[in-house]
Design a protein around this motif. Sequence first.
Motif: not given
Lengths: 493, 95
Positions: A365, A367-369, A371, A374, A378
């Motif tokens: 989560i 790493t995703y937010v 990246s 994003y 986020y």
Amino acid sequence: MTDLTRLTIAEARARLRAKDFTALELTDAYLGAIDAANGELNAYVKVTPDHAHKMAAQADENLAAGKAGDLEGIPLGIKDLFGTEGVHTQAASHILDKFEPRYESTVTANLWADGAVMLGKLNMDEFAMGSSNETSHYGPVKNPWRAQGSNVDLVPGGSSGGSASAVAAWLCAGATATDTGGSIRQPAAFTGTVGIKPTYGRCSRWGTVAFASSLDQAGPITRDVRDAAILLKSMASVDEKDTTSVNLPVPDYEAAIGQSIKGMRVGIPKEYRMDGMPEEIETLWQKGIAWLKDAGAEIVDISLPHTKYALPAYYIVAPAEASSNLARYDGVRYGLRVPGKDITDMYEQTRAAGFGREVKRRIMIGTYVLSAGYYDAYYLQAQKVRTQIKKDFEDVFSAGVDTILTPATPSAAFGIADQDMASDPVKMYLNDIFTVTVNMAGLPGIAVPAGLDSKGLPLGLQLIGRPFEEETLFRTAHVIEQAAGRFEPTKWW
Amino acid sequence: MSVDIATVRRVARLARIAVADDEAERMTGELNAILGFVEQLGEVDVTGVEPMTSVTPMDMKKRVDAVTDGGKPADIVANAPATDENFFLVPKVIE
């Protein structure tokens, strides 16, 4: 002779100084209790009898020489997150296999300088990520409390589940813990113990394994409010090695115990009255309000409009910081290494084998937010919401509110391997709904036992204070403790 | 916003975590549950609001730019899985 493990820190301190018993005798009483109970409760991941004996012998020398420190001879349990020199420090993770730091965390160094004795390292959720102590590499901890007439094992809460269980089951006089979203206060509430998360910056984070650096704070879990004041005074310090350690002298928190709360303004936030909240929690809250009113406090209805956004904002900010902090576990400098066909494969295999499911989920989560593409949607949005959450509190404090009273948790302790929680990570996250706002705003918060539910399980209330006004919390929590009484489990282990 | 399995694989790669096929599938569902939960933050009007950088209003402490610690390579490598003469050993990275 009375069972020495039943004494509070304050009582043990007085009787050690009166030479009623020695620090070695007190330490042996605890080591015996751990030996008898730990197979069942799994509160300790490492017991350190040799360290304990050495430290107790030194404490006895100091007591005999009249040079006793504030915690001289008091046996404590230490959460596995605190770096302890030459002793197991793994954040209850497989990826830190066999890690024994060559340094001592500032918090534990402060305790040893005051004469405390280390009994061992306490179980916890892996990297402090969890609300039930079930994500530990060392297996779940059992709550010493059981529902009346039931032999079903319950969780002690988390992430400081080992700390809370050990304190409630008389396996240490007090314990260190840490709180990133509720990890001191929720387990304290689930076990009928007292837990305080001080203001961000009050306890040094140096030498403590990092989870989310802008939220992490150390604090004690103890059997009563006075003991929490005694331990926090020793744990807190001004530390050059932590740039976020605040340059304010540490007050004598214990002096606040017993002071009147007459005229104090206590805020009751309407947003903490959640849909679907059990009736028993509401009843407990009303009781708390009545006790404080009886003690002369003025009750004020307040609004903290951004409360419902604290938990979703937390689940962006905390994983983002965790994904960055946990990047260091790569199989090169410490801990586990799983061989791979090249260096990247070695990193990937090591981290796949070393991290548990919840930790991986949060790293993903985070790493995703963070990246590309994003970050603004986020992370930046969450940090803006965080500003608003803090402003809600600043507004009520500047309107003259001294402290805020809320429930500590939305329920009592639940069962180990609860199916609802296991099937939906968000359900587990909701445990921290009343506590996480405090971390997001950097404020101090204390959980104090306030009653039992209809099944005989402990429930707690939370008090939230202005920055660096922990004394107000100790004062007010003591009033609740006096009115509610103290709660102890029936020994079955 | 929601993620598909290809995105999960890409993120796992960025995070340096090897993910098996069934695990990637499960993670996709879990990550979407969490992303669905945090979606509500979009409701908050943050016009003109500064993102938080520090919860405590304080200037970052600075210290003198001087060596305060060191000279202990044996301590530094003491916990490493593979070392040679106080160096960390890793798989070959240069062909």
